[in-house]
Design an enzyme around this catalytic site. Structure first.
Site, PDB file in Angstrom:
ATOM      1  N   GLN A 114       2.399  -1.708  -6.276  1.00 51.80           N
ATOM      2  CA  GLN A 114       1.538  -2.904  -6.319  1.00 51.80           C
ATOM      3  C   GLN A 114       0.259  -2.597  -7.104  1.00 51.80           C
ATOM      4  OE1 GLN A 114       1.403  -3.585  -2.004  1.00 51.80           O
ATOM      5  NE2 GLN A 114       1.153  -1.376  -1.759  1.00 51.80           N
TER       6      GLN A 114
ATOM      7  N   PRO B 206       6.576  -5.960  -1.995  1.00 49.11           N
ATOM      8  CA  PRO B 206       7.182  -5.003  -1.042  1.00 49.11           C
ATOM      9  C   PRO B 206       7.156  -5.511   0.409  1.00 49.11           C
ATOM     10  CG  PRO B 206       5.082  -4.158  -1.896  1.00 49.11           C
ATOM     11  CD  PRO B 206       5.404  -5.382  -2.693  1.00 49.11           C
TER      12      PRO B 206
ATOM     13  N   ASP C 184       1.735  -4.479  10.232  1.00 57.94           N
ATOM     14  CA  ASP C 184       0.503  -4.793   9.490  1.00 57.94           C
ATOM     15  C   ASP C 184       0.839  -4.803   8.005  1.00 57.94           C
ATOM     16  OD1 ASP C 184      -2.616  -3.049   8.765  1.00 57.94           O
ATOM     17  OD2 ASP C 184      -2.067  -5.185   8.617  1.00 57.94           O
TER      18      ASP C 184
HETATM   19  N1  SAM Z   1      -4.402  -6.465   7.163  1.00 62.07           N
HETATM   20  C1  SAM Z   1      -3.741  -6.837   5.902  1.00 62.07           C
HETATM   21  C2  SAM Z   1      -3.192  -8.242   6.006  1.00 62.07           C
HETATM   22  O1  SAM Z   1      -3.247  -8.805   7.092  1.00 62.07           O
HETATM   23  O2  SAM Z   1      -2.738  -8.763   4.974  1.00 62.07           O
HETATM   24  C3  SAM Z   1      -2.667  -5.831   5.582  1.00 62.07           C
HETATM   25  C4  SAM Z   1      -3.288  -4.529   5.245  1.00 62.07           C
HETATM   26  S1  SAM Z   1      -2.294  -3.182   4.881  1.00 62.07           S
HETATM   27  C5  SAM Z   1      -3.166  -2.619   3.480  1.00 62.07           C
HETATM   28  C6  SAM Z   1      -0.768  -3.818   4.239  1.00 62.07           C
HETATM   29  C7  SAM Z   1       0.122  -2.642   3.895  1.00 62.07           C
HETATM   30  O3  SAM Z   1       1.511  -2.991   3.931  1.00 62.07           O
HETATM   31  C8  SAM Z   1      -0.110  -2.078   2.474  1.00 62.07           C
HETATM   32  O4  SAM Z   1      -0.645  -0.783   2.597  1.00 62.07           O
HETATM   33  C9  SAM Z   1       1.278  -2.076   1.830  1.00 62.07           C
HETATM   34  O5  SAM Z   1       1.493  -0.978   0.984  1.00 62.07           O
HETATM   35  C10 SAM Z   1       2.154  -2.044   3.071  1.00 62.07           C
HETATM   36  N2  SAM Z   1       3.549  -2.464   2.873  1.00 62.07           N
HETATM   37  C11 SAM Z   1       3.990  -3.540   2.175  1.00 62.07           C
HETATM   38  N3  SAM Z   1       5.353  -3.588   2.218  1.00 62.07           N
HETATM   39  C12 SAM Z   1       5.753  -2.524   2.981  1.00 62.07           C
HETATM   40  C13 SAM Z   1       7.023  -2.037   3.402  1.00 62.07           C
HETATM   41  N4  SAM Z   1       8.157  -2.665   3.047  1.00 62.07           N
HETATM   42  N5  SAM Z   1       7.070  -0.927   4.187  1.00 62.07           N
HETATM   43  C14 SAM Z   1       5.920  -0.300   4.551  1.00 62.07           C
HETATM   44  N6  SAM Z   1       4.671  -0.696   4.179  1.00 62.07           N
HETATM   45  C15 SAM Z   1       4.605  -1.809   3.405  1.00 62.07           C
END
Ligand code: SAM
Length: 288
Positions: free
Chosen positions: A36, A168, A161
């Site tokens: 991303q 992703p 989260d």
């Molecule tokens: N608090 C935020 C919100 O409510 O939108 C989310 C924060 S956190 C940074 C979101 C995380 O999800 C990111 O670090 C991203 O890389 C991760 N992520 C996205 N798709 C994922 C997947 N399939 N497996 C694991 N992590 C994932």
């Protein structure tokens, strides 16, 4: 007289006809990771801000609201959570709040993008603090959907989260993902998930509820007001097989909150009881 510096704006474009603007005082880091587009920038009101694929994820100023509500509500409702799984959560805010519960013996965090962990530790260290160094923390860099499909571990609480259901994060909103999460939950367990801002993302309410209801007896929501997730109250998804978990009496919540000796800035036992009361339009969406 020095010319006034022209403001540079970060425009969050989650929607095609409304957007949130934040002035950029300084860009601290920006790269296209394997998964991303990642940027960390500074804004006078919100402090340091992480955005992924142009969508605000976490700000230093208001992160406590979302991180307290996504952890203390399921953990204090459960009452005896020992093993917690965090899917996503790369900034470390959820991990920090989970580890404040001394009753928690093990936290597994499966985050797809190592760069998010590394860059938040480097540029927004106040969010994770020392959580990643805690001996109870197990960090796995992988797709969360793959882990829940394969793991033999069982968890008392699963906290999803994730980013929004694009890129992703999309796989973390599927019926199969919720079915696999149900398989990994120990008896009496509860799943919570980031479920968008219903006023601007109304479809996410019926979409996730129907998919979670396929695997859980209880598939509902609770609400929290997060300033930087604009558009009004945010919905957090709730799923379990025990209806009483979403209806723990206030006296018990107060007792558990006091025993956990948590200092919070948004969560309280009273907010815990009240956050399951849905605005009428959200309740209507949840009946679809
Ligand atoms: N608090 C935020 C919100 O409510 O939108 C989310 C924060 S956190 C940074 C979101 C995380 O999800 C990111 O670090 C991203 O890389 C991760 N992520 C996205 N798709 C994922 C997947 N399939 N497996 C694991 N992590 C994932």
């Amino acid at each position: 007289m020095a010319a006034k510096r022209k403001k540079v704006w970060f425009d969050e474009r989650l929607y095609d006809d409304v957007r949130q603007g934040m002035s950029v005082d300084r860009v601290l880091f920006r790269e296209r990771t394997q998964h991303q587009d990642l940027i960390v920038f500074e804004n006078r009101t919100y402090g340091r801000i992480l955005a992924l694929d142009g969508i605000v994820q976490v700000t230093e100023r208001d992160e406590y609201v979302y991180h307290e509500m996504m952890t203390h509500v399921p953990i204090l409702a459960h009452g005896r959570a020992r093993r917690v799984l965090i899917v996503g959560g790369g900034d470390g805010g959820i991990l920090r709040e989970v580890l404040r519960h001394r009753s928690v013996e093990r936290v597994t965090m499966v985050e797809i993008d190592r760069a998010v962990v590394d860059m938040c530790l480097k540029w927004m260290p106040s969010v994770a603090g020392r959580a990643f160094a805690d001996r109870r923390t197990e960090l796995i860099i992988d797709d969360g959907a793959k882990l829940v499909a394969q793991t033999k571990q069982r968890y008392d609480v699963i906290i999803v989260d994730s980013t929004d259901p694009i890129g992703p994060g999309e796989v973390l909103f599927t019926e199969k993902f919720y079915r696999d999460c149900r398989r990994c939950l120990a008896p009496g367990g509860v799943l919570v998930n980031q479920n968008g801002v219903p006023f601007l993302q109304p479809d996410e309410i019926p979409m996730t509820r129907r998919r979670r209801a396929k695997s859980f007896k209880v598939a509902s929501f609770y609400m929290a007001a997060i300033p930087s997730y604009y558009g009004g109250l945010m919905a957090l998804g709730w799923a379990s097989d025990n209806a009483t978990l979403a209806d723990v009496p206030l006296a018990i919540l107060r007792r558990r909150f006091a025993a956990a000796r948590l200092k919070t800035r948004y969560y309280s036992p009273e907010i815990h009881r009240g956050c399951f009361a849905l605005p009428a339009f959200v309740a209507e969406l949840a009946r679809r």
